[in-house]
Design an enzyme around this catalytic site. Structure first.
Site, PDB file in Angstrom:
ATOM      1  N   ASN A   1      -7.764   3.034  -5.029  1.00 43.25           N
ATOM      2  CA  ASN A   1      -8.085   1.661  -5.451  1.00 43.25           C
ATOM      3  C   ASN A   1      -7.152   1.161  -6.546  1.00 43.25           C
ATOM      4  O   ASN A   1      -7.377   0.080  -7.108  1.00 43.25           O
ATOM      5  CB  ASN A   1      -9.541   1.589  -5.932  1.00 43.25           C
TER       6      ASN A   1
ATOM      7  N   GLU B   1       0.851  -1.209   0.000  1.00 43.72           N
ATOM      8  CA  GLU B   1       0.000   0.000   0.000  1.00 43.72           C
ATOM      9  C   GLU B   1       0.884   1.256   0.000  1.00 43.72           C
ATOM     10  O   GLU B   1       0.503   2.298  -0.530  1.00 43.72           O
ATOM     11  CB  GLU B   1      -0.932   0.016   1.218  1.00 43.72           C
TER      12      GLU B   1
HETATM   13  N1  GLY Z   1      -8.226   2.064   1.496  1.00 45.46           N
HETATM   14  C1  GLY Z   1      -8.816   2.921   0.551  1.00 45.46           C
HETATM   15  C2  GLY Z   1      -9.491   4.111   1.158  1.00 45.46           C
HETATM   16  O1  GLY Z   1      -9.376   4.348   2.336  1.00 45.46           O
HETATM   17  O2  GLY Z   1     -10.190   4.795   0.460  1.00 45.46           O
END
Ligand code: GLY
Length: 362
Positions: A242, A182
């Site tokens: 995303n 991430e």
């Molecule tokens: N993990 C994606 C968001 O928080 O929008």
């Protein structure tokens, strides 16, 4: 120690990052108006590892609700059990929930906080990289439905986030590395310098150097905060988070959770950037760099076993972000230049799946 601010018009909150910042939780809670008691929601593993470190510094009445480890705790059944406990303990509007754990605990505890008595305050104390760089910031809370992940939930922001890098020391290597996907994603979509920093500091990151982790998490939280402030409810910009997730989620489903979420996101990013490269976009020059960057952080760059492209395509069509039968991808034209695409074809998805095929069938 570093800080970041999520400066939402409905109320700003701070993120405090660094070794030992758990000791700042009690003074923070004391300053919140009217908090008489805290409810710590955590899971079995984290309670065994980190609960004493939190409670010894928490000089405020509190009790602990422990939920089973794992994704199955993100359910209405588990939420109901926590509500039962809150009811038995007569938890009031003025009480505060502390979510101590990874993404599952944070999402569940945030959902309970957002719905108990129409919303009581909560703070996030993430104990995984994935939760520290992503899930604990931005107010997405919720539980799963048998028909899909996160189908039931509320946007509900915490009052603060405390990320104590000491608590990350006990994370198993594989989970630690998975969360870094991430972080790479944030660099790719928003901050080319952060991407380069990962490349230059892979060894320090993997050795969990405290300064490197504090820097990495703070940089991620600032990016996340900026995106959330611009679009809290994901009606526009927030969708860029995303990136890698459409194919990533499909892989996660197809492999029945054999891989970690972050590992699937890493593979999803490679696949989705292959699609963008195939369109002749400038990102083509960076696809190998992305693969190398993920590999340097110990993330998989190929599927562990073959998945049929048709299956991935069918699973992409079940994605929450499908609108009017069109799969909405968050692609990159170039590093730092995301673009939404609803016209990705089954053939393009086939090529993308081939790009991450297991070595034996490549
Ligand atoms: N993990 C994606 C968001 O928080 O929008």
């Amino acid at each position: 120690m570093e800080t970041a601010l999520v400066d939402l018009p409905t109320g700003a909150y701070s993120i405090t990052i660094g070794g030992g910042v758990r000791d700042r939780i009690a003074p923070f809670v004391k300053k919140l108006s009217g908090v008489d008691r805290c409810v710590i929601i955590t899971d079995h593993t984290v309670s065994g590892l980190h609960l004493p470190a939190l409670t010894s510094a928490l000089s405020i009445p509190h009790f602990v609700a422990i939920v089973p480890d794992g994704e199955d705790s993100k359910s209405l059944t588990q939420a109901a059990q926590v509500y039962d406990r809150l009811a038995a303990e007569r938890v009031e509007r003025s009480d505060l929930i502390i979510a101590l754990g990874g993404g599952v605990v944070g999402d569940l505890a945030g959902f309970v906080a957002g719905t108990w008595m129409r919303g009581i305050r909560f703070i996030q104390v993430p104990t995984t990289i994935e939760a520290a760089v992503d899930a604990s910031v931005g107010g997405k809370t919720g539980v799963n439905h048998p028909r899909g992940k996160n189908l039931i939930g509320v946007f509900y922001q915490p009052s603060a986030v405390f990320i104590d890098t000491d608590l990350l020391a006990t994370l198993p290597d594989r989970d630690f590395r998975a969360g870094l996907a991430e972080s790479i994603k944030h660099g790719l979509i928003r901050d080319p310098a952060l991407l380069t920093w990962h490349e230059q500091n892979a060894a320090r990151i993997l050795s969990r150097d405290a300064d490197a982790l504090t820097h990495l998490i703070a940089a991620n939280c600032r990016i996340k905060a900026e995106v959330v402030v611009a679009d809290e409810r994901e009606s526009g910009l927030r969708a860029i988070l995303n990136h890698g997730h459409t194919i990533g989620h499909a892989i996660e489903h197809a492999l029945a959770h054999e891989l970690r979420h972050g590992e699937c996101v890493g593979l999803g990013m490679i696949a989705e950037n292959h699609i963008a490269a195939g369109r002749g976009w400038p990102i083509a020059g960076d696809v190998q760099r992305i693969i190398d960057g993920l590999a340097a952080l110990g993330l998989p760059t190929r599927l562990p076993r073959q998945i049929e492209a048709d299956d991935i395509y069918a699973l992409c069509l079940q994605d929450k972000k499908v609108a009017g039968g069109q799969i909405r991808f968050q692609l990159l034209e170039a590093v730092g230049r995301p673009v939404s695409a609803s016209d990705v074809t089954a053939d393009e998805i086939g090529g993308a799946v081939a790009a991450i095929a297991p070595v034996s069938s490549a």
